[in-house]
Design an enzyme around this catalytic site. Structure first.
Site, mmCIF file in Angstrom:
data_model
loop_
_atom_site.group_PDB
_atom_site.id
_atom_site.type_symbol
_atom_site.label_atom_id
_atom_site.label_comp_id
_atom_site.label_asym_id
_atom_site.label_seq_id
_atom_site.Cartn_x
_atom_site.Cartn_y
_atom_site.Cartn_z
ATOM 1 C CB SER A 46 -0.868 0.002 1.260
ATOM 2 O OG SER A 46 -1.545 1.230 1.413
ATOM 3 C CE1 TYR A 59 -4.047 -2.629 4.913
ATOM 4 C CE2 TYR A 59 -3.327 -0.390 4.439
ATOM 5 C CZ TYR A 59 -3.743 -1.625 4.001
ATOM 6 O OH TYR A 59 -3.865 -1.879 2.665
ATOM 7 C CE LYS A 63 -1.251 -4.074 3.270
ATOM 8 N NZ LYS A 63 -1.393 -5.237 2.401
ATOM 9 C CB THR A 94 -11.404 -2.321 -3.181
ATOM 10 O OG1 THR A 94 -10.607 -1.745 -2.137
ATOM 11 C CG2 THR A 94 -10.625 -2.371 -4.489
#
Length: 169
Positions: A46, A59, A63, A94
Site C-alpha cells: 500500500s 495497517y 505494510k 474497493t
C-alpha cells in the site's frame, strides 16, 4: 482507529492478516521457486507501506514490514532468479475501507470518500499486470495520492503538514 483507542489484540490481528499471512504463503512457495531457479512474488502492499497515516497505524506497520521482508528476500534470492514486485496502491475503489477494523476489532462498514473516488479496481489490476510483466521492483498505483511518496522523501516536513490537514476518515 486511533492508536490510543486500539487494544493490542486488534494490532496483532492486523499484523497476522496483513504481514504474517503473506509471509506464510511466501515460505510455502519459496522452496519451489528455489528448486525451479525461477519465480516472482507480486506483493500487495500500500502507499501507507511507505508512510504512515492517521487511523491506520497497525495497517501501515504491517505494510512497512512487508517492504523490509521482501527487500531482504529479493537480495537473498537474486542468484536463484527470484524477483519481487512490491505493489503499492493508493485509493482504489474497493471495500478495503469497509473491511478496516475499528478499535473493538469489528469492521468499519463505511466507504471512505477517498476510496469511493479512487481508481477502478480494473485499472489497478491492469497496472499491476504491467508491473509484473516488466518485473518492476516497486510500483505506485493510484491518483494524486501517489505524489505522497515523493513529498515524503524530498520534503518530509511539508508532507507531514499536508497529512495533518487531510481528511482520512
Amino acid at each position: 482507529s486511533l492508536i490510543r483507542e486500539t487494544p493490542i489484540e486488534v494490532d496483532r490481528k492486523l499484523m497476522e492478516v496483513n504481514f504474517f499471512g503473506t509471509v506464510a504463503l511466501t515460505k510455502h512457495l519459496l522452496p519451489h521457486f528455489i528448486t525451479r531457479k525461477s519465480g516472482q512474488f507480486g506483493v500487495i502492499s500500500s502507499l501507507v507501506g511507505k508512510f504512515g497515516s492517521p487511523y491506520r497505524s497497525s495497517y501501515a506497520a504491517a505494510k512497512h514490514a512487508l517492504h523490509g521482508f521482501f527487500e531482504s528476500l529479493r537480495l537473498e534470492h537474486f542468484e536463484d532468479n527470484i524477483s519481487v514486485t512490491m505493489i503499492c496502491p493508493g485509493f482504489i475503489k474497493t471495500d478495503v475501507s469497509k473491511n478496516a477494523l475499528t478499535a473493538d476489532g469489528t469492521p468499519l462498514n463505511e466507504m471512505d470518500k477517498a476510496q469511493e473516488n479512487g481508481m477502478s479496481a480494473e485499472e489497478c489490476a491492469n497496472q499491476i499486470f504491467k508491473a509484473l510483466a516488466n518485473k518492476k521492483e516497486e510500483v505506485y498505483i493510484g491518483g494524486k495520492e501517489t505524489m505522497g511518496i515523493y513529498l515524503k522523501r524530498f520534503v518530509p516536513t511539508v508532507f507531514t503538514k499536508i497529512l495533518r490537514k487531510s481528511e482520512v476518515r
